[in-house]
Design a protein around this motif. Sequence first.
Motif, PDB file in Angstrom:
ATOM      1  N   LEU A  45      32.170  49.517 -37.152  1.00  0.00           N
ATOM      2  CA  LEU A  45      31.517  50.495 -36.275  1.00  0.00           C
ATOM      3  C   LEU A  45      32.394  50.811 -35.061  1.00  0.00           C
ATOM      4  O   LEU A  45      32.482  51.965 -34.639  1.00  0.00           O
ATOM      5  CB  LEU A  45      30.149  49.976 -35.814  1.00  0.00           C
ATOM      6  CG  LEU A  45      29.049  49.957 -36.869  1.00  0.00           C
ATOM      7  CD1 LEU A  45      27.839  49.172 -36.363  1.00  0.00           C
ATOM      8  CD2 LEU A  45      28.656  51.364 -37.269  1.00  0.00           C
ATOM      9  N   GLU A  46      33.049  49.796 -34.522  1.00  0.00           N
ATOM     10  CA  GLU A  46      33.928  50.018 -33.367  1.00  0.00           C
ATOM     11  C   GLU A  46      35.111  50.898 -33.759  1.00  0.00           C
ATOM     12  O   GLU A  46      35.504  51.781 -32.993  1.00  0.00           O
ATOM     13  CB  GLU A  46      34.414  48.683 -32.789  1.00  0.00           C
ATOM     14  CG  GLU A  46      35.288  48.821 -31.569  1.00  0.00           C
ATOM     15  CD  GLU A  46      34.589  49.411 -30.336  1.00  0.00           C
ATOM     16  OE1 GLU A  46      35.313  49.882 -29.438  1.00  0.00           O
ATOM     17  OE2 GLU A  46      33.341  49.405 -30.250  1.00  0.00           O
ATOM     18  N   ARG A  75      33.432  55.227 -21.901  1.00  0.00           N
ATOM     19  CA  ARG A  75      32.883  54.588 -23.105  1.00  0.00           C
ATOM     20  C   ARG A  75      31.388  54.407 -22.902  1.00  0.00           C
ATOM     21  O   ARG A  75      30.924  54.283 -21.789  1.00  0.00           O
ATOM     22  CB  ARG A  75      33.496  53.208 -23.339  1.00  0.00           C
ATOM     23  CG  ARG A  75      34.864  53.213 -23.935  1.00  0.00           C
ATOM     24  CD  ARG A  75      35.422  51.799 -24.058  1.00  0.00           C
ATOM     25  NE  ARG A  75      34.662  50.904 -24.894  1.00  0.00           N
ATOM     26  CZ  ARG A  75      34.851  50.728 -26.201  1.00  0.00           C
ATOM     27  NH1 ARG A  75      35.768  51.420 -26.831  1.00  0.00           N
ATOM     28  NH2 ARG A  75      34.133  49.871 -26.875  1.00  0.00           N
ATOM     29  N   PHE A  76      30.662  54.347 -23.988  1.00  0.00           N
ATOM     30  CA  PHE A  76      29.222  54.115 -23.925  1.00  0.00           C
ATOM     31  C   PHE A  76      28.977  52.664 -23.510  1.00  0.00           C
ATOM     32  O   PHE A  76      29.605  51.748 -24.047  1.00  0.00           O
ATOM     33  CB  PHE A  76      28.618  54.391 -25.309  1.00  0.00           C
ATOM     34  CG  PHE A  76      27.127  54.383 -25.335  1.00  0.00           C
ATOM     35  CD1 PHE A  76      26.403  55.410 -24.772  1.00  0.00           C
ATOM     36  CD2 PHE A  76      26.450  53.347 -25.946  1.00  0.00           C
ATOM     37  CE1 PHE A  76      25.022  55.413 -24.808  1.00  0.00           C
ATOM     38  CE2 PHE A  76      25.067  53.343 -25.989  1.00  0.00           C
ATOM     39  CZ  PHE A  76      24.358  54.370 -25.418  1.00  0.00           C
ATOM     40  N   HIS A  77      28.055  52.442 -22.550  1.00  0.00           N
ATOM     41  CA  HIS A  77      27.755  51.098 -22.060  1.00  0.00           C
ATOM     42  C   HIS A  77      26.253  50.840 -22.076  1.00  0.00           C
ATOM     43  O   HIS A  77      25.454  51.751 -21.854  1.00  0.00           O
ATOM     44  CB  HIS A  77      28.253  50.915 -20.622  1.00  0.00           C
ATOM     45  CG  HIS A  77      29.728  50.784 -20.521  1.00  0.00           C
ATOM     46  ND1 HIS A  77      30.568  51.860 -20.556  1.00  0.00           N
ATOM     47  CD2 HIS A  77      30.512  49.688 -20.397  1.00  0.00           C
ATOM     48  CE1 HIS A  77      31.818  51.445 -20.456  1.00  0.00           C
ATOM     49  NE2 HIS A  77      31.803  50.132 -20.356  1.00  0.00           N
ATOM     50  N   ALA A  78      25.915  49.580 -22.306  1.00  0.00           N
ATOM     51  CA  ALA A  78      24.521  49.138 -22.259  1.00  0.00           C
ATOM     52  C   ALA A  78      24.482  47.703 -21.759  1.00  0.00           C
ATOM     53  O   ALA A  78      25.450  46.950 -21.921  1.00  0.00           O
ATOM     54  CB  ALA A  78      23.887  49.225 -23.645  1.00  0.00           C
ATOM     55  N   GLN A  80      23.867  40.940 -20.562  1.00  0.00           N
ATOM     56  CA  GLN A  80      25.249  41.065 -21.023  1.00  0.00           C
ATOM     57  C   GLN A  80      25.634  42.544 -21.092  1.00  0.00           C
ATOM     58  O   GLN A  80      24.953  43.339 -21.748  1.00  0.00           O
ATOM     59  CB  GLN A  80      25.420  40.417 -22.397  1.00  0.00           C
ATOM     60  CG  GLN A  80      26.837  40.457 -22.899  1.00  0.00           C
ATOM     61  CD  GLN A  80      26.988  39.784 -24.251  1.00  0.00           C
ATOM     62  OE1 GLN A  80      26.018  39.440 -24.911  1.00  0.00           O
ATOM     63  NE2 GLN A  80      28.223  39.601 -24.667  1.00  0.00           N
ATOM     64  N   LEU A  81      26.739  42.897 -20.417  1.00  0.00           N
ATOM     65  CA  LEU A  81      27.233  44.266 -20.453  1.00  0.00           C
ATOM     66  C   LEU A  81      28.034  44.466 -21.735  1.00  0.00           C
ATOM     67  O   LEU A  81      28.963  43.711 -22.026  1.00  0.00           O
ATOM     68  CB  LEU A  81      28.113  44.554 -19.232  1.00  0.00           C
ATOM     69  CG  LEU A  81      28.603  45.986 -19.099  1.00  0.00           C
ATOM     70  CD1 LEU A  81      27.432  46.952 -18.921  1.00  0.00           C
ATOM     71  CD2 LEU A  81      29.570  46.104 -17.927  1.00  0.00           C
ATOM     72  N   LEU A  82      27.656  45.474 -22.491  1.00  0.00           N
ATOM     73  CA  LEU A  82      28.297  45.788 -23.764  1.00  0.00           C
ATOM     74  C   LEU A  82      28.862  47.195 -23.695  1.00  0.00           C
ATOM     75  O   LEU A  82      28.362  48.040 -22.956  1.00  0.00           O
ATOM     76  CB  LEU A  82      27.271  45.709 -24.897  1.00  0.00           C
ATOM     77  CG  LEU A  82      26.505  44.402 -25.022  1.00  0.00           C
ATOM     78  CD1 LEU A  82      25.297  44.575 -25.916  1.00  0.00           C
ATOM     79  CD2 LEU A  82      27.420  43.310 -25.538  1.00  0.00           C
ATOM     80  N   SER A  83      29.887  47.466 -24.500  1.00  0.00           N
ATOM     81  CA  SER A  83      30.425  48.819 -24.547  1.00  0.00           C
ATOM     82  C   SER A  83      30.763  49.187 -25.981  1.00  0.00           C
ATOM     83  O   SER A  83      30.861  48.334 -26.854  1.00  0.00           O
ATOM     84  CB  SER A  83      31.660  48.958 -23.651  1.00  0.00           C
ATOM     85  OG  SER A  83      32.769  48.317 -24.215  1.00  0.00           O
TER      86      SER A  83
END
Length: 121
Positions: free
Chosen positions: A100-101, A58-61, A66-69
Amino acid sequence: MPATPHPRITVWHDGGCPLCAREIALMRRLDRRGAIRFVDATDPHSSCPLDRQAILARFHAMEDGQLLSGAAAFAAMWRAIPLLRPLGLLARNPWCLAMLERGYLAFLLVRPRLQRWLASR
């Protein structure tokens, strides 16, 4: 505008994916302020906050620690790019982010086929 001294967001991407490579190339061009640190998660020397397979699935940032995906990670990346910032801010709305998810999850189903198609071109 001058580049920011430190990127405010980190994005992990699949450098071996032709689809991802195209998208990240576009984001790099749009990130004229240098607000994003792009990390190729396929590079064995890169540091990843999770298991490498999870990062690549999955795309992560990372935004503000805060880690988001998934869609939330894309929205964070968009907020760091002035041209896309309105979309990123809109995604702070829970209903919008949920939509969007859903779209992102649908994309993940077709991603392998798109990768094969792009790789064959």
